[in-house]
Design an enzyme around this catalytic site. Structure first.
Site, PDB file in Angstrom:
ATOM      1  N   ASP A   1      -0.254   5.033   1.042  1.00  0.00           N
ATOM      2  CA  ASP A   1      -0.480   5.919   2.184  1.00  0.00           C
ATOM      3  C   ASP A   1      -0.480   5.126   3.486  1.00  0.00           C
ATOM      4  OD1 ASP A   1      -0.858   8.325   0.655  1.00  0.00           O
ATOM      5  OD2 ASP A   1      -2.792   7.527   0.047  1.00  0.00           O
TER       6      ASP A   1
ATOM      7  N   ASP B   1       0.853  -1.175   0.000  1.00  0.00           N
ATOM      8  CA  ASP B   1       0.000   0.000   0.000  1.00  0.00           C
ATOM      9  C   ASP B   1       0.895   1.232   0.000  1.00  0.00           C
ATOM     10  OD1 ASP B   1      -2.437   1.386   0.103  1.00  0.00           O
ATOM     11  OD2 ASP B   1      -2.332   1.559   2.271  1.00  0.00           O
TER      12      ASP B   1
ATOM     13  N   ASP C   1      -1.462  -1.020   5.951  1.00  0.00           N
ATOM     14  CA  ASP C   1      -1.640  -0.403   7.268  1.00  0.00           C
ATOM     15  C   ASP C   1      -3.071  -0.525   7.761  1.00  0.00           C
ATOM     16  OD1 ASP C   1      -2.595   1.496   5.308  1.00  0.00           O
ATOM     17  OD2 ASP C   1      -2.603   3.008   6.900  1.00  0.00           O
TER      18      ASP C   1
END
Length: 269
Positions: A15, A13, A209
């Site tokens: 961000d 990922d 995240d």
């Protein structure tokens, strides 16, 4: 049991994993360099469908991260890839920006406001009542409803903004039709990313995240999952879910030249 030593390819990922509000997360630049030096196939994934890979590559470069555009996979690209497989040369009415329209054009789709095969909703900062009304009417007339991702809100410097999921919900309420959502947590986005780099789930890892998108989709796609605690999810949130990532790390810095070890972090939490 699969361990990190089995991993030959990586999906990550963007961000919360590599950058946070345009600031590189410590270790991210070095990890990307390590992958390049070692010839490790990788893709940076994002549910954001506003920007083209070229745009995102430039934005990351401005943040100090070198990611070539061919190493970026967006929900817009995954959506275009999916629609091309479903109806080559089809037509679509699109609510979205350059990232989505460019991807669909390159996939051979025609943008139209006359009896489209699909209504495709993606991220935009310029949602219009007129466009939403057209989408509702096209779906009522039989167009298939597609959304690039389920995210209800997105960030901005002024606070949260309504995003694809919120606009899709409005259209669903008016039509009674749920969209098919291509982006995370649909594991289809990961499968299309694997196809892009010629990877296999058995030897590919996913770094994210978020438990509710990155980890669950990674598990469903059969990937080795790594949760980093530099973004949305923290150790307490992990307890809320009935599934666990294979590894829990403080940040991607822990992946730098690390000796392959069996992952016990998730079991300890």
């Amino acid at each position: 049991m699969r361990t990190r030593s089995d991993i030959e390819c990586w999906l990550t990922d963007m961000d919360g994993v590599l950058v946070h509000e345009n600031t590189p997360i410590p270790g991210a630049s070095a990890l990307l360099q390590q992958w390049r030096d070692q010839g490790v196939p990788f893709l940076v994934l994002t549910n954001n469908s506003i920007f083209t890979p070229r745009d995102l590559s430039a934005r990351l470069r401005a943040s100090g991260l070198i990611v070539p555009e061919e190493s970026i996979w967006t929900s817009a690209l995954a959506t275009a890839d999916f629609l091309k497989s479903q109806m080559p040369g089809g037509t679509a009415f699109v609510i979205g920006e350059a990232g989505l329209t460019t991807a669909l054009h390159e996939a051979g789709f025609i943008m139209t406001e006359t009896n489209p095969d699909y209504v495709v909703v993606g991220e935009t900062r310029n949602y219009s009542f007129e466009a939403i009304t057209k989408a509702i009417r096209f779906i009522g007339a039989g167009a298939r409803f597609i959304a690039t991702n389920p995210d209800a809100t997105g960030p901005s410097t002024e606070g949260v903004l309504p995003a694809t999921g919120a606009i899709s919900a409005l259209i669903t309420k008016a039509t009674g039709m749920e969209p098919y959502v291509v982006g995370k947590p649909n594991p289809m986005m990961f499968r299309s990313a694997l196809n892009r780099i010629g990877a296999h789930s058995e030897n590919t890892g996913m770094i994210g995240d978020r438990m509710d998108t990155d980890v669950v989709a990674g598990i469903e796609a059969g990937l080795h999952t790594v949760l980093v605690l530099t973004g949305i999810s923290d150790a307490l949130e992990i307890q809320r879910y009935p599934f666990r990532p294979d590894e829990v790390l403080d940040s991607v810095a822990e992946l730098l030249d690390a000796d392959p070890v069996e992952s016990e972090d998730a079991e300890l939490l």
